[in-house]
Design a protein around this motif. Sequence first.
Motif, PDB file in Angstrom:
ATOM      1  N   LEU A  54      55.481  12.824 -29.085  1.00 58.13           N
ATOM      2  CA  LEU A  54      54.615  13.998 -28.987  1.00 58.13           C
ATOM      3  C   LEU A  54      55.093  15.075 -29.971  1.00 58.13           C
ATOM      4  CD1 LEU A  54      52.347  15.491 -27.440  1.00 58.13           C
ATOM      5  CD2 LEU A  54      54.015  16.050 -25.661  1.00 58.13           C
ATOM      6  N   GLU A  66      55.532  32.644 -29.679  1.00 61.09           N
ATOM      7  CA  GLU A  66      54.978  31.376 -30.157  1.00 61.09           C
ATOM      8  C   GLU A  66      53.517  31.220 -29.744  1.00 61.09           C
ATOM      9  OE1 GLU A  66      58.830  28.541 -29.531  1.00 61.09           O
ATOM     10  OE2 GLU A  66      56.923  27.862 -28.676  1.00 61.09           O
ATOM     11  N   ILE A  68      50.703  28.056 -29.825  1.00 59.58           N
ATOM     12  CA  ILE A  68      50.564  26.635 -30.146  1.00 59.58           C
ATOM     13  C   ILE A  68      49.200  26.353 -30.749  1.00 59.58           C
ATOM     14  CG2 ILE A  68      50.522  24.295 -29.196  1.00 59.58           C
ATOM     15  CD1 ILE A  68      52.707  25.235 -27.261  1.00 59.58           C
ATOM     16  N   PHE A  71      48.613  20.059 -30.114  1.00 57.56           N
ATOM     17  CA  PHE A  71      49.544  19.022 -29.692  1.00 57.56           C
ATOM     18  C   PHE A  71      49.159  17.726 -30.396  1.00 57.56           C
ATOM     19  CE2 PHE A  71      49.332  21.938 -26.020  1.00 57.56           C
ATOM     20  CZ  PHE A  71      50.669  22.229 -25.891  1.00 57.56           C
ATOM     21  N   GLU A  96      59.007  15.490 -27.761  1.00 59.70           N
ATOM     22  CA  GLU A  96      59.697  14.312 -27.214  1.00 59.70           C
ATOM     23  C   GLU A  96      60.292  13.551 -28.397  1.00 59.70           C
ATOM     24  OE1 GLU A  96      56.607  12.038 -25.350  1.00 59.70           O
ATOM     25  OE2 GLU A  96      56.163  13.558 -23.837  1.00 59.70           O
ATOM     26  N   VAL A 128      41.682  30.435 -36.224  1.00 56.65           N
ATOM     27  CA  VAL A 128      42.330  30.151 -34.936  1.00 56.65           C
ATOM     28  C   VAL A 128      43.673  30.883 -34.855  1.00 56.65           C
ATOM     29  CG1 VAL A 128      43.442  28.354 -33.532  1.00 56.65           C
ATOM     30  CG2 VAL A 128      41.211  27.923 -34.556  1.00 56.65           C
ATOM     31  N   MET A 132      44.687  33.858 -32.209  1.00 61.75           N
ATOM     32  CA  MET A 132      45.747  33.674 -31.230  1.00 61.75           C
ATOM     33  C   MET A 132      46.853  34.705 -31.385  1.00 61.75           C
ATOM     34  SD  MET A 132      46.464  29.640 -30.594  1.00 61.75           S
ATOM     35  CE  MET A 132      47.114  29.357 -32.237  1.00 61.75           C
TER      36      MET A 132
ATOM     37  N   ARG B 127      37.428  25.209 -30.926  1.00 61.93           N
ATOM     38  CA  ARG B 127      38.619  25.989 -30.592  1.00 61.93           C
ATOM     39  C   ARG B 127      38.368  27.478 -30.807  1.00 61.93           C
ATOM     40  NH1 ARG B 127      44.436  25.424 -31.169  1.00 61.93           N
ATOM     41  NH2 ARG B 127      44.986  26.670 -29.361  1.00 61.93           N
ATOM     42  N   LEU B 131      38.331  30.277 -27.882  1.00 69.25           N
ATOM     43  CA  LEU B 131      39.265  31.407 -27.939  1.00 69.25           C
ATOM     44  C   LEU B 131      38.525  32.739 -27.878  1.00 69.25           C
ATOM     45  CD1 LEU B 131      41.885  30.299 -30.649  1.00 69.25           C
ATOM     46  CD2 LEU B 131      42.355  30.763 -28.238  1.00 69.25           C
ATOM     47  N   PHE B 143      40.815  21.648 -22.403  1.00 70.73           N
ATOM     48  CA  PHE B 143      42.137  21.102 -22.712  1.00 70.73           C
ATOM     49  C   PHE B 143      42.338  19.732 -22.039  1.00 70.73           C
ATOM     50  CE2 PHE B 143      46.623  20.481 -21.644  1.00 70.73           C
ATOM     51  CZ  PHE B 143      47.229  20.642 -22.886  1.00 70.73           C
ATOM     52  N   THR B 146      40.428  17.155 -23.899  1.00 71.08           N
ATOM     53  CA  THR B 146      40.969  16.854 -25.231  1.00 71.08           C
ATOM     54  C   THR B 146      42.261  16.067 -25.126  1.00 71.08           C
ATOM     55  OG1 THR B 146      40.068  18.988 -25.924  1.00 71.08           O
ATOM     56  CG2 THR B 146      41.570  17.887 -27.463  1.00 71.08           C
ATOM     57  N   TYR B 147      43.099  16.427 -24.188  1.00 77.68           N
ATOM     58  CA  TYR B 147      44.435  15.835 -24.069  1.00 77.68           C
ATOM     59  C   TYR B 147      44.675  15.253 -22.675  1.00 77.68           C
ATOM     60  CZ  TYR B 147      45.688  18.548 -28.282  1.00 77.68           C
ATOM     61  OH  TYR B 147      45.769  19.085 -29.551  1.00 77.68           O
ATOM     62  N   ASP B 149      46.126  12.761 -21.641  1.00 81.38           N
ATOM     63  CA  ASP B 149      47.393  12.054 -21.403  1.00 81.38           C
ATOM     64  C   ASP B 149      48.627  12.943 -21.378  1.00 81.38           C
ATOM     65  OD1 ASP B 149      45.827   9.784 -21.505  1.00 81.38           O
ATOM     66  OD2 ASP B 149      46.177   9.511 -23.657  1.00 81.38           O
ATOM     67  N   ILE B 150      48.510  14.209 -21.741  1.00 80.55           N
ATOM     68  CA  ILE B 150      49.760  14.956 -21.905  1.00 80.55           C
ATOM     69  C   ILE B 150      49.975  16.047 -20.867  1.00 80.55           C
ATOM     70  CG2 ILE B 150      49.826  14.456 -24.391  1.00 80.55           C
ATOM     71  CD1 ILE B 150      49.205  17.424 -24.852  1.00 80.55           C
ATOM     72  N   ARG B 153      53.324  16.010 -19.536  1.00 80.96           N
ATOM     73  CA  ARG B 153      54.426  15.899 -20.487  1.00 80.96           C
ATOM     74  C   ARG B 153      54.766  17.234 -21.145  1.00 80.96           C
ATOM     75  NH1 ARG B 153      51.920  11.102 -24.010  1.00 80.96           N
ATOM     76  NH2 ARG B 153      53.655  11.506 -25.402  1.00 80.96           N
ATOM     77  N   VAL B 154      53.969  18.246 -20.889  1.00 83.18           N
ATOM     78  CA  VAL B 154      54.130  19.512 -21.598  1.00 83.18           C
ATOM     79  C   VAL B 154      54.376  20.631 -20.588  1.00 83.18           C
ATOM     80  CG1 VAL B 154      52.880  21.191 -22.995  1.00 83.18           C
ATOM     81  CG2 VAL B 154      52.686  18.765 -23.520  1.00 83.18           C
ATOM     82  N   MET B 158      53.664  26.168 -22.346  1.00 84.45           N
ATOM     83  CA  MET B 158      53.098  25.728 -23.628  1.00 84.45           C
ATOM     84  C   MET B 158      51.594  25.511 -23.528  1.00 84.45           C
ATOM     85  SD  MET B 158      55.708  23.141 -25.478  1.00 84.45           S
ATOM     86  CE  MET B 158      57.441  23.582 -25.733  1.00 84.45           C
ATOM     87  N   ILE B 159      51.162  24.995 -22.386  1.00 81.69           N
ATOM     88  CA  ILE B 159      49.713  24.846 -22.201  1.00 81.69           C
ATOM     89  C   ILE B 159      49.053  26.231 -22.239  1.00 81.69           C
ATOM     90  CG2 ILE B 159      47.894  24.092 -20.605  1.00 81.69           C
ATOM     91  CD1 ILE B 159      49.732  21.839 -19.694  1.00 81.69           C
ATOM     92  N   SER B 161      50.139  28.825 -23.779  1.00 83.67           N
ATOM     93  CA  SER B 161      50.185  29.309 -25.163  1.00 83.67           C
ATOM     94  C   SER B 161      49.061  28.695 -25.989  1.00 83.67           C
ATOM     95  CB  SER B 161      51.550  28.986 -25.778  1.00 83.67           C
ATOM     96  OG  SER B 161      51.503  29.058 -27.183  1.00 83.67           O
ATOM     97  N   TYR B 162      48.830  27.397 -25.790  1.00 88.79           N
ATOM     98  CA  TYR B 162      47.731  26.727 -26.500  1.00 88.79           C
ATOM     99  C   TYR B 162      46.388  27.357 -26.126  1.00 88.79           C
ATOM    100  CZ  TYR B 162      44.467  23.064 -27.932  1.00 88.79           C
ATOM    101  OH  TYR B 162      43.418  22.377 -28.501  1.00 88.79           O
TER     102      TYR B 162
END
Lengths: 181, 181
Positions: A54, A66, A68, A71, A96, A128, A132, B127, B131, B143, B146-147, B149-150, B153-154, B158-159, B161-162
């Motif tokens: 990842l 930060e 993001i 991903f 990861e 973007v 942000m 995006r 936003l 989100f 789009t993702y 699978d993650i 894992r995150v 961070m989510i 922040s995205y």
Amino acid sequence: MLYRFSVLHYLTDSLYQRQLVQKIYMHEIHVRKGEIIQHTGDLNSKVYRVEKGLLRSYTIDEKGREHIFMFGPEGWIVADNTPAEVPVDLYIDALEDSTVLVLDKDLSRENPKAQPLLRRIAVLQKRVILLMSASALDRYEHFEETYPDIMQRVPQKMIASYLGITPEALSKVKNNRVREQ
Amino acid sequence: MLYRFSVLHYLTDSLYQRQLVQKIYMHEIHVRKGEIIQHTGDLNSKVYRVEKGLLRSYTIDEKGREHIFMFGPEGWIVADNTPAEVPVDLYIDALEDSTVLVLDKDLSRENPKAQPLLRRIAVLQKRVILLMSASALDRYEHFEETYPDIMQRVPQKMIASYLGITPEALSKVKNNRVREQ
């Protein structure tokens, strides 16, 4: 899912070209969790295809926060879309331990027909990032650069809407700038 | 400036193709100030090149607020980058009386090599719109799509922040959803 496509298919026309590119430009790297593989300010951004693991791309604003940008799980492409001659905006690091296919050169940048699409992508990436992370002043100054000719032709409230700020914040920015000049 | 290129050059390879395209697909229209030439929900978005005047594209959120996606002064291309089979997100209207070259069909959509770039553009447009205009819940649901699978894992921060929201807003959204299910 949207980024799941073969880098090679995207960059080349024929099997022969693909084999050539594979030889010359591509190599696999192993990245440890936390390792940064691209820094903001780098030139000649590479294209990364995540085989396992990842990645993420992000920017850090003036206040050290930060933000993001995206991903990159398995199968996704992570790359900075800034034009080749401009330092990149994004950091890329690994969330990861990851295996990543690196393409040293974004070959689509050498295809004249891809240029307008690449320009659009660059504009949208900047948009973007600004939405942000940038202050109202930075957004306004970027607006002036992008649209030098329409400042007088568009109502203030529409400029504020484009910038994603309130009309009050916009007039504060403009007043501060007048005072500083 | 970034969008200033010939539509025809961008879409075709040869002079012959260009002449053909010009005959079949292009026509000029005159748009009055305030006139809407594309509505959100339309299918088969056209490509507009502004010859004279000023277009804008925008979206309207659930609360009826307008968010401007872009302005299109002379020489710019205005188009919705949503994939062809999906209803467009953007309204396009004229801020001044305008002369506009209309291309009935975005021919780059028929070029297989342009597909990955077009997908990137579509993702980035979405995006920007999210936003600018979407609620924390809508952003979160997009989100997840789009993702898928993650999510596990995150880290949550961070989510957040995205999504461009605070971690507190994110956990509020998630708690509300759990309660509703």
